[in-house]
Motif scaffolding. Structure first.
Motif, short mmCIF file in Angstrom:
data_model
loop_
_atom_site.label_atom_id
_atom_site.label_comp_id
_atom_site.label_asym_id
_atom_site.label_seq_id
_atom_site.Cartn_x
_atom_site.Cartn_y
_atom_site.Cartn_z
N GLY A 80 -10.41 -3.10 -4.02
CA GLY A 80 -10.73 -1.42 -3.74
C GLY A 80 -9.76 -1.02 -2.45
O GLY A 80 -9.43 -1.74 -1.66
N GLY A 81 -9.55 0.16 -2.37
CA GLY A 81 -8.94 0.93 -1.64
C GLY A 81 -8.79 2.41 -1.20
O GLY A 81 -9.86 2.97 -1.87
N THR A 146 -0.81 7.61 -5.25
CA THR A 146 -1.93 8.13 -5.77
C THR A 146 -3.11 7.15 -5.78
O THR A 146 -3.07 6.21 -5.51
CB THR A 146 -1.65 8.47 -7.31
OG1 THR A 146 -2.63 9.34 -7.84
CG2 THR A 146 -1.49 7.29 -8.11
N GLY A 147 -4.19 7.89 -6.28
CA GLY A 147 -5.58 7.15 -6.03
C GLY A 147 -6.65 7.96 -5.25
O GLY A 147 -6.08 9.04 -4.61
N LYS A 148 -7.78 7.33 -5.48
CA LYS A 148 -8.99 8.17 -4.90
C LYS A 148 -8.91 8.01 -3.38
O LYS A 148 -8.21 7.08 -3.01
CB LYS A 148 -10.25 7.47 -5.23
CG LYS A 148 -10.61 6.05 -4.85
CD LYS A 148 -11.80 5.56 -5.31
CE LYS A 148 -11.83 4.02 -4.66
NZ LYS A 148 -12.88 3.28 -5.17
N VAL A 216 0.52 3.16 -6.67
CA VAL A 216 -1.03 3.41 -7.15
C VAL A 216 -1.73 2.56 -6.04
O VAL A 216 -1.91 1.45 -6.21
CB VAL A 216 -1.29 3.07 -8.72
CG1 VAL A 216 -2.47 3.50 -9.05
CG2 VAL A 216 -0.36 3.71 -9.60
N VAL A 217 -2.22 3.26 -5.21
CA VAL A 217 -3.32 2.62 -3.99
C VAL A 217 -4.41 2.59 -4.39
O VAL A 217 -5.09 1.49 -3.74
CB VAL A 217 -2.96 3.62 -2.81
CG1 VAL A 217 -3.68 3.12 -1.58
CG2 VAL A 217 -1.54 3.96 -2.55
N PHE A 254 1.33 -1.19 -8.24
CA PHE A 254 -0.18 -1.10 -8.42
C PHE A 254 -0.70 -2.11 -7.27
O PHE A 254 -0.39 -3.17 -7.14
CB PHE A 254 -0.81 -1.58 -9.74
CG PHE A 254 -0.07 -0.63 -10.88
CD1 PHE A 254 -0.96 0.37 -11.31
CD2 PHE A 254 1.00 -0.86 -11.42
CE1 PHE A 254 -0.53 1.36 -12.18
CE2 PHE A 254 1.39 0.08 -12.57
CZ PHE A 254 0.37 1.09 -12.91
N ALA A 255 -1.76 -1.59 -6.49
CA ALA A 255 -2.31 -2.32 -5.59
C ALA A 255 -3.40 -3.40 -6.19
O ALA A 255 -3.61 -4.30 -5.38
CB ALA A 255 -3.24 -1.47 -4.66
N ALA A 256 -3.75 -3.28 -7.41
CA ALA A 256 -4.53 -4.40 -8.10
C ALA A 256 -4.31 -4.13 -9.53
O ALA A 256 -3.80 -2.92 -10.16
CB ALA A 256 -6.07 -4.23 -7.67
#
Ligand code: G3P
Ligand code: MG
Length: 422
Positions: A80-81, A146-148, A216-217, A254-256
């Motif tokens: 998560g991040g 990008t990302g939450k 994509v964090v 992508f971070a994950a």
């Protein structure tokens, strides 16, 4: 070019070493040498949404001594991040109530806990995997995150100087999202626009400059818009609205790659891996070349290597600098590092791939709920193992190499029993 590269590399190295030193200082004050360490997954093991689960506060408290000193080195290894590190650390400390020395007071609270929480694991992964190449390649280049949460703030804290969030980026191109007018919500909601200069718009002339890379964090919020704009950026060589020539696709990271994860809702939720599949499917239908990308995070073995290095830094040196041989860090190796996770294909697979000294423990509070062993990334049955004596457990575990129990509290009980710590 070589000079710039070296300078940038040294800068990042210095930053990393500084972090390591902070941890080391904390460790000297707070912990004794331990032959083992623990990496905790967060979603589905420690928390569900914002609620602690599986007795996680009690489990973590057991790793501290009566005086508040940390007895067992541990860190959180999460895919998560999207939240800056310091804020995540204080959020976790609030939620979990981890005990600290009263003399350190409130100001030290976040900093001390930060010692137990690594920099975003996938960034450390980038650093080690590419030997700083990504950092110096994009340090001064326009990148989109990008990302939450606050993906651009997170990236800027890692040293990227010209980063814009996809929210900000989208706002610079009129009509790029034809559905925006129908959206009754805004992706800027919930952001504290005063907390960081990156939350003010716009800072760069992004309408004429090409994007050099996309990160994509964290889990994207508006999939439809993000897929649209990422397809634009990636198909048009980094500048939406251009003719689709044969420009090379900017790199995408992508971070994950978690397909699913456990949040507050009872069923599993779609994760970054699901978004990646959606983006890839659409992109490959509309573009002549298939989407190229790199995924970090667990189960990538580099993440576990970095976690091991971070855990070592939480240990005090076993002898002084003057006795060290060249190349000897002076930091003792662990006999065992426990990975407590809820996702077999991410946490267990990662620990298995990383090999010695990693030892995987699977809980049933998140993605994995099976009664029996996971077929592809197997773990033992809780009831069977927990009933065995300590001695048999040891033999059993050594034979099987992985282990399933119900909660993180049981996992910590098990570890402390196995390590003969009451
Ligand atoms: O979005 C979070 C999710 O992908 C997994 O988090 O803590 O289970 O690795 P975690
Ligand atoms: Mg998890």
């Amino acid at each position: 070019m070589i000079k710039r590269t070296l300078a940038a590399t040294l800068r990042f190295r210095r930053r990393f070493v500084a972090l390591v030193k902070i941890n080391l200082e904390i460790s000297v004050i707070t912990i004794h040498r331990s032959s083992f360490g623990i990496a905790f997954d967060i979603d589905g093991v420690i928390l569900r949404g914002k609620d602690p689960i599986g007795g996680s506060p009690q489990a973590l408290r057991r790793l501290y001594g009566d005086s508040g000193n940390l007895n067992v080195p541990f860190l959180f290894l999460t895919n998560g991040g999207g939240i800056p590190e310091s804020r995540r650390a204080s959020e976790l400390s609030e939620l979990l109530g981890v005990k600290i020395l009263p003399s350190q007071g409130n100001a030290a609270r976040a900093d001390k806990l930060k010692g137990a929480i690594p920099k975003e694991k996938w960034f450390i992964d980038l650093v080690d995997l590419f030997d700083f190449q990504i950092c110096y390649l994009y340090e001064n280049q326009l990148i989109v995150a990008t990302g939450k949460g606050e993906p651009a703030v997170v990236m800027s804290e890692y040293g990227f100087k010209k980063v814009v969030s996809l929210d900000e980026y989208a706002s610079c191109f009129e009509n790029i999202d034809p559905l925006a007018q129908y959206k009754k919500w805004t992706t800027k909601q919930g952001l504290d626009t005063s907390s960081h200069p990156l939350n003010t718009v716009p800072r760069f002339d992004v309408s004429s400059e090409t994007v050099k890379a996309v990160f994509v964090v964290s889990d994207p919020v508006d999939w439809g818009r993000d897929i649209q704009i990422l397809c634009d950026v990636l198909r048009c060589g980094g500048l939406p609205g251009q003719e689709n020539g044969h420009q090379p696709q900017p790199p995408l990271y992508f971070a994950a790659d978690d397909l699913e994860y456990q949040a507050a809702f009872p069923s599993k939720r779609l994760g970054m891996g699901a978004f990646r599949i959606a983006l890839e499917s659409v992109f490959n239908r509309i573009h002549y070349n298939p989407l190229e990308y790199v995924c970090f995070g667990k189960p990538n073995p580099f993440v576990f290597k970095n976690a091991e290095a971070m855990l070592k830094q939480l240990q005090p040196s076993y002898y002084s600098d003057i006795f060290k041989e060249p190349g000897d860090s002076g930091l003792p190796s662990f006999k065992t590092l426990y990975m407590i996770g809820d996702n077999p294909s991410v946490d267990v697979k990662g620990a298995q791939q990383a090999g010695h000294p990693w030892f995987s423990i699977l809980t049933r509070t998140g993605v994995f709920r099976g009664k029996h062993n996971h077929a592809e990334f197997p773990a033992d049955l809780a009831s069977q193992t927990m009933k065995l004596s300590a001695c048999c457990k040891l033999i059993f575990i050594n034979m099987m190499g992985s282990h399933v129990i119900d909660t993180v509290e049981e996992a910590v009980d098990y570890i402390l029993g196995r390590e003969c710590i009451s």
